[in-house]
Design a protein around this motif. Structure first.
Motif, PDB file in Angstrom:
ATOM      1  N   ARG A 140       0.840  -1.199   0.000  1.00  0.00           N
ATOM      2  CA  ARG A 140       0.000   0.000   0.000  1.00  0.00           C
ATOM      3  C   ARG A 140       0.875   1.249   0.000  1.00  0.00           C
ATOM      4  NH1 ARG A 140      -4.698   1.505   4.356  1.00  0.00           N
ATOM      5  NH2 ARG A 140      -2.880   2.209   5.547  1.00  0.00           N
ATOM      6  N   ALA A 141       2.017   1.188   0.674  1.00  0.00           N
ATOM      7  CA  ALA A 141       2.956   2.314   0.641  1.00  0.00           C
ATOM      8  C   ALA A 141       3.381   2.603  -0.800  1.00  0.00           C
ATOM      9  CB  ALA A 141       4.184   1.998   1.502  1.00  0.00           C
ATOM     10  N   TYR A 142       3.653   1.543  -1.531  1.00  0.00           N
ATOM     11  CA  TYR A 142       4.063   1.695  -2.931  1.00  0.00           C
ATOM     12  C   TYR A 142       2.947   2.329  -3.759  1.00  0.00           C
ATOM     13  CZ  TYR A 142       5.667   0.446  -7.605  1.00  0.00           C
ATOM     14  OH  TYR A 142       6.037   0.484  -8.920  1.00  0.00           O
ATOM     15  N   ALA A 143       1.721   1.865  -3.544  1.00  0.00           N
ATOM     16  CA  ALA A 143       0.582   2.433  -4.274  1.00  0.00           C
ATOM     17  C   ALA A 143       0.379   3.902  -3.916  1.00  0.00           C
ATOM     18  CB  ALA A 143      -0.682   1.633  -3.969  1.00  0.00           C
ATOM     19  N   HIS A 144       0.510   4.238  -2.631  1.00  0.00           N
ATOM     20  CA  HIS A 144       0.386   5.637  -2.221  1.00  0.00           C
ATOM     21  C   HIS A 144       1.474   6.499  -2.871  1.00  0.00           C
ATOM     22  CE1 HIS A 144      -2.934   5.520   0.507  1.00  0.00           C
ATOM     23  NE2 HIS A 144      -2.348   4.746   1.410  1.00  0.00           N
ATOM     24  N   GLU A 173       3.065  11.388   2.232  1.00  0.00           N
ATOM     25  CA  GLU A 173       2.820  11.278   3.673  1.00  0.00           C
ATOM     26  C   GLU A 173       2.254   9.914   4.033  1.00  0.00           C
ATOM     27  OE1 GLU A 173       0.334  13.549   7.242  1.00  0.00           O
ATOM     28  OE2 GLU A 173       0.481  14.440   5.235  1.00  0.00           O
ATOM     29  N   ARG A 174       1.255   9.467   3.279  1.00  0.00           N
ATOM     30  CA  ARG A 174       0.680   8.147   3.563  1.00  0.00           C
ATOM     31  C   ARG A 174       1.671   7.031   3.236  1.00  0.00           C
ATOM     32  NH1 ARG A 174      -4.345  10.770   2.261  1.00  0.00           N
ATOM     33  NH2 ARG A 174      -5.860  10.424   3.934  1.00  0.00           N
ATOM     34  N   ALA A 175       2.469   7.215   2.184  1.00  0.00           N
ATOM     35  CA  ALA A 175       3.475   6.208   1.851  1.00  0.00           C
ATOM     36  C   ALA A 175       4.461   6.049   3.003  1.00  0.00           C
ATOM     37  CB  ALA A 175       4.209   6.596   0.572  1.00  0.00           C
ATOM     38  N   ARG A 192       6.592   2.926   7.595  1.00  0.00           N
ATOM     39  CA  ARG A 192       6.955   2.826   9.019  1.00  0.00           C
ATOM     40  C   ARG A 192       6.155   1.722   9.701  1.00  0.00           C
ATOM     41  NH1 ARG A 192       7.613   8.957   8.675  1.00  0.00           N
ATOM     42  NH2 ARG A 192       9.880   9.224   8.856  1.00  0.00           N
ATOM     43  N   ARG A 193       4.917   1.545   9.281  1.00  0.00           N
ATOM     44  CA  ARG A 193       4.118   0.445   9.833  1.00  0.00           C
ATOM     45  C   ARG A 193       4.707  -0.902   9.409  1.00  0.00           C
ATOM     46  NH1 ARG A 193       1.422  -1.588  13.944  1.00  0.00           N
ATOM     47  NH2 ARG A 193      -0.205  -3.057  13.308  1.00  0.00           N
ATOM     48  N   THR A 194       5.136  -0.996   8.153  1.00  0.00           N
ATOM     49  CA  THR A 194       5.782  -2.220   7.672  1.00  0.00           C
ATOM     50  C   THR A 194       6.984  -2.563   8.541  1.00  0.00           C
ATOM     51  OG1 THR A 194       5.144  -1.691   5.396  1.00  0.00           O
ATOM     52  CG2 THR A 194       6.876  -3.337   5.691  1.00  0.00           C
ATOM     53  N   LEU A 195       7.802  -1.553   8.812  1.00  0.00           N
ATOM     54  CA  LEU A 195       9.033  -1.779   9.572  1.00  0.00           C
ATOM     55  C   LEU A 195       8.761  -2.031  11.053  1.00  0.00           C
ATOM     56  CD1 LEU A 195      11.204   0.858   7.738  1.00  0.00           C
ATOM     57  CD2 LEU A 195      11.505  -1.632   7.659  1.00  0.00           C
ATOM     58  N   ALA A 196       7.636  -1.529  11.549  1.00  0.00           N
ATOM     59  CA  ALA A 196       7.260  -1.845  12.923  1.00  0.00           C
ATOM     60  C   ALA A 196       6.911  -3.326  13.046  1.00  0.00           C
ATOM     61  CB  ALA A 196       6.077  -0.987  13.360  1.00  0.00           C
ATOM     62  N   LEU A 197       6.352  -3.881  11.984  1.00  0.00           N
ATOM     63  CA  LEU A 197       5.999  -5.304  11.965  1.00  0.00           C
ATOM     64  C   LEU A 197       7.189  -6.178  11.610  1.00  0.00           C
ATOM     65  CD1 LEU A 197       2.567  -4.963  10.127  1.00  0.00           C
ATOM     66  CD2 LEU A 197       2.897  -5.704  12.504  1.00  0.00           C
ATOM     67  N   ASP A 198       8.070  -5.670  10.756  1.00  0.00           N
ATOM     68  CA  ASP A 198       9.238  -6.437  10.304  1.00  0.00           C
ATOM     69  C   ASP A 198      10.397  -5.468  10.098  1.00  0.00           C
ATOM     70  OD1 ASP A 198      11.166  -7.992   9.142  1.00  0.00           O
ATOM     71  OD2 ASP A 198       9.896  -8.810   7.556  1.00  0.00           O
ATOM     72  N   ALA A 199      11.206  -5.310  11.125  1.00  0.00           N
ATOM     73  CA  ALA A 199      12.297  -4.332  11.085  1.00  0.00           C
ATOM     74  C   ALA A 199      13.354  -4.680  10.055  1.00  0.00           C
ATOM     75  CB  ALA A 199      12.948  -4.227  12.466  1.00  0.00           C
ATOM     76  N   HIS A 200      13.339  -5.911   9.543  1.00  0.00           N
ATOM     77  CA  HIS A 200      14.326  -6.345   8.562  1.00  0.00           C
ATOM     78  C   HIS A 200      13.795  -6.304   7.131  1.00  0.00           C
ATOM     79  CE1 HIS A 200      15.722  -8.155  12.358  1.00  0.00           C
ATOM     80  NE2 HIS A 200      16.931  -8.023  11.850  1.00  0.00           N
TER      81      HIS A 200
END
Length: 247
Positions: free
Chosen positions: A167-171, A178-180, A185-193
């Motif tokens: 969804r970040a990519y689509a945004h 801003e939404r991207a 950041r949400r992606t990295l909160a779930l998977d920091a790697h």
């Protein structure tokens, strides 16, 4: 004699259904060439293998997996993906450790492909189908539709990191930086790697002038994936820029 790291990589990748080291060049040469860098955002679209099929006769994720399981020599057939969250977490943890300690670009690329294969497997046929439709909408430049589908995906599966990444990519394609950034950041909160999310974060922050943040993201990216294409050069450039600003 192969190094201990390379031997471990061979064993784990074979368990995940990827070719052993000696077969990698052949397998990669026969496969469609894929840009490794998905820019959610970045300079490239998601790799072709990441894009779901389109058209009424396209196989869904489950059917594609079944065909993969039956194809190729016995030693290179696709092994079943992790079936439980615990198995998934363990597989990703092992692969991330191997990626960070890869001794060649070739071995790093093979490990990264194994990681991406796990990323794309949500464990839910419904989520996989929605992701497939979202990918098709992005490829057809129907960004509002893609975002709407992905909105539904993150509501159904809020812990599925790859949905937030897509969804970040689509945004980003929709010019909503801003939404991207929020989704990355949400992606990295779930998977920091998540190395593609780290790359996307670095690219956006650099483009909006937040060079210090971009530098931090690039350093984290290279810790996760030491052979990520172009990252070392970008890091050197940013270090010169940031140091020149007295930061």
């Amino acid at each position: 004699m192969p190094s201990t790291c390379s031997t471990t990589i061979v064993a784990l990748l074979l368990a995940l259904g990827l070719p052993a080291v000696s077969a990698w060049p052949v397998a990669l040469a026969q496969a469609p060439q894929q840009p490794q860098q998905q820019r959610p955002p970045g300079p490239k679209d998601p790799a072709p293998a990441d894009r779901p099929g389109s058209g009424p006769n396209s196989a869904g994720p489950g059917e594609t997996q079944k065909k993969a399981d039956r194809s190729g020599p016995p030693g290179q057939r696709t092994a079943p993906l992790p079936k439980t969250p615990a198995e998934r977490e363990k597989a990703l943890s092992d692969l991330y450790a191997l990626l960070a300690t890869s001794d060649t670009e070739e071995s790093a690329k093979a490990v990264a492909e194994g990681i991406e294969r796990i990323w794309l497997n949500s464990g839910s046929a419904t989520i996989d189908l929605l992701m497939e439709r979202a990918g098709k909408a992005v490829s057809e430049k129907k960004l509002p539709l893609a975002i709407k589908i992905l909105d539904h995906v993150v509501e159904l599966a809020p812990d599925y990191a790859e949905a937030w990444n897509r969804r970040a990519y689509a945004h980003f394609l929709n010019e909503d930086v801003e939404r991207a950034l929020g989704d990355l950041r949400r992606t990295l909160a779930l998977d920091a790697h998540h190395f593609k999310a780290l790359d996307g974060l670095a690219q956006i922050l650099r483009e909006v002038g937040q060079k210090k943040g971009a530098l931090k993201a690039l350093r984290e990216l290279l810790e996760v994936h030491p052979y990520w294409p172009g990252a070392k050069q970008q890091l050197d450039e940013l270090e010169r820029d940031v140091e020149g600003q007295g930061i």
